[in-house]
Design an enzyme around this catalytic site. Structure first.
Site, PDB file in Angstrom:
ATOM      1  N   CYS A 127       0.836  -1.208   0.000  1.00 36.57           N
ATOM      2  CA  CYS A 127       0.000   0.000   0.000  1.00 36.57           C
ATOM      3  C   CYS A 127       0.872   1.259   0.000  1.00 36.57           C
ATOM      4  CB  CYS A 127      -0.998  -0.020   1.164  1.00 36.57           C
ATOM      5  SG  CYS A 127      -2.384   1.131   0.912  1.00 36.57           S
ATOM      6  N   HIS A 226      -3.624  -5.136   0.218  1.00 30.89           N
ATOM      7  CA  HIS A 226      -3.135  -5.580   1.525  1.00 30.89           C
ATOM      8  C   HIS A 226      -3.244  -7.102   1.678  1.00 30.89           C
ATOM      9  CE1 HIS A 226      -2.422  -1.829   3.842  1.00 30.89           C
ATOM     10  NE2 HIS A 226      -3.303  -1.317   2.993  1.00 30.89           N
ATOM     11  N   GLU A 228      -1.598  -8.953   3.705  1.00 31.78           N
ATOM     12  CA  GLU A 228      -1.530  -9.302   5.134  1.00 31.78           C
ATOM     13  C   GLU A 228      -2.889  -9.241   5.810  1.00 31.78           C
ATOM     14  OE1 GLU A 228      -1.853  -4.982   5.492  1.00 31.78           O
ATOM     15  OE2 GLU A 228      -0.894  -6.322   4.053  1.00 31.78           O
TER      16      GLU A 228
END
Length: 250
Positions: A127, A226, A228
């Site tokens: 990001c 994202h 994660e």
């Protein structure tokens, strides 16, 4: 306060030096923060650990010499999400729709990236981290996608749109698919791609979702979404971090 910050960096340097001989790759995670605080999401830490690495938190600091010493003892660095990159870093004036910037963090990230490239440590940006690395490599950003591109990418942490992936790319190598459903929590994105980088994934509405380095001596991966945040619900996204930890092991 400066003495405390210096002490913390010295402790990190000491720990990183000890971990350098550890069998697991040691991955530095660049934090958000300021002169007074440093923080990041545990999602990044957990992903590195699940991928077989050891996570070390890199604080926001203007002590470039200390950060350089820390990075020298790491095996790789991840640049995380956060505020907008200050347009001054890439030579532009502020757009009226520019969000909050953090010049302190920009300066810290520049010091960390400078050291990572000097020592040829693999780097990955997620990001804001992706946007920052593109700027660090000489690229530019859309400061506000809705007003400059007519695109809205602030749908949240859950997958919300498609990304088309280049089959000759790291992202395809890790995810084994040329179409991915990804999330989006950003209003900025890569505009002009940086020197030595090539785009490897695009959203169907024309936003750069991933890129990688063309230089085999320097591993650089940028991911606009994202992974994660999606990994806890879909463990296939851990493959991105497993690939990165494997690169750091070399």
């Amino acid at each position: 306060m400066k003495r405390i910050a210096t002490l913390i960096l010295c402790i990190i340097i000491s720990c990183a030096s000890c971990l350098a001989g550890h069998k697991k790759p040691v991955i530095g995670i660049a934090c958000g923060g300021s002169y007074y605080t440093s923080s990041t999401s545990n999602d990044y830490i957990q992903c590195v650990e699940k991928a077989g690495g050891v996570a070390v938190i890199l604080p926001c600091s203007h002590n470039a010499e200390a950060l350089r010493e820390v990075v020298r003892n790491l095996d790789g660095v991840i640049f995380t999400g956060g505020e907008d990159v200050n347009p001054a870093v890439y030579g532009e004036e502020n757009h009226p729709k520019l969000g909050a910037v953090n010049t302190f963090r920009d300066t810290s990230d520049i010091a960390i990236a400078t050291a990572a490239f000097e020592f040829h440590k693999p780097v990955m940006g997620i990001c804001r981290g992706s946007q920052f690395l593109n700027v660090f490599c000489g690229g530019t950003l859309y400061q506000d996608l809705p007003s400059q591109k007519g695109v809205v990418h602030t749908h949240g942490a859950a997958p919300s749109h498609k990304a088309v992936v280049d089959r000759n790319s790291i992202l395809y190598e890790t995810m084994k698919s040329d179409t991915l459903f990804v999330n989006s929590t950003h209003h900025q994105a890569v505009k002009q791609i940086g020197k030595g980088l090539r785009v490897t994934a695009m959203s169907t509405d024309g936003i750069v979702e991933a890129y990688q380095s063309t230089d085999k001596k320097q591993v650089v991966v940028g991911i606009q979404f994202h992974p994660e945040a999606m990994a806890p619900a879909d463990d296939s996204w851990y493959e991105v971090f497993r690939w990165f930890v494997k690169q750091a092991k070399k």
